[in-house]
Design an enzyme around this catalytic site. Structure first.
Site: not given
Length: 191
Positions: A15-18, A21, A89, A91, A148, A186
């Site tokens: 998933g994305p940061m924050y 994970k 980490e 990635q 958003c 966004c």
């Protein structure tokens, strides 16, 4: 996460940061420890944001880890009696991580990898897509968009408060950038 008895398997938390994970990786490792399983956690040496030795979540949860320079070093430092292997980490590792993780799982061990599935440009990041493809269990988790408040699946890199450009390097070590979680709508990557 429960898997087959007497078999190894691969789990991926992406998933994305924050999005939580690392918190999820730490939670799974702690559950294995409670079950008296031998665990080892690895992280790339370049990830020294909060600690050189520990895996640390943005919320401050931490667990002891072994920093390594390459995925090959995971095999070199893996102890014979380890049941559960955590890799944070993911990635940032080279593509040989996929083969190494498969080899470990094929030796009847549970492997849990956590990492960003996309870079700041919204493109597949490092070995994560291949890890997700070969894993028995994949959890793709979301954060909350900082613009958003919708579910966020992307990481927005900001440099001096403005979106990083597509031509900027994917990995910046020690740079003055910041990151936000963003939804598809966004997320911005100017040319």
């Amino acid at each position: 996460m429960y898997g087959p008895k007497d078999h190894g398997w691969i789990e991926v938390v992406a998933g994305p940061m924050y999005s939580g994970k690392t918190e999820e990786l730490i939670r799974r490792i702690r559950r294995a420890e409670i079950a008296k399983q031998k665990v080892q956690v690895f992280k790339p040496e370049i990830d020294n944001r909060y600690s050189k030795q520990d895996v640390v979540s943005h919320a401050g949860d931490k667990i002891q880890s072994v920093p390594v320079r390459s995925s090959k070093e995971i095999l070199e430092k893996l102890l014979d009696d380890t049941d559960v292997i955590g890799i944070d980490e993911a990635q940032f590792f080279d593509d040989s991580l996929v083969e190494i993780v498969s080899k470990i799982a094929n030796n009847n061990r549970r492997v849990i990898c956590a990492g960003l599935d996309m870079d700041f440009k919204g493109e597949p990041f490092g070995p994560m897509p291949k890890l997700m493809a070969i894993a028995e269990f994949v959890d793709k988790i979301q954060a909350v968009c900082m613009v958003c408040n919708n579910p966020a699946t992307r990481t927005q890199r900001l440099i001096n408060g403005k979106p990083a450009k597509k031509s900027d390097p994917v990995v910046l070590i020690g740079a003055q950038e910041s990151y936000e979680a963003r939804c598809r709508k966004c997320h911005r990557v100017p040319k």
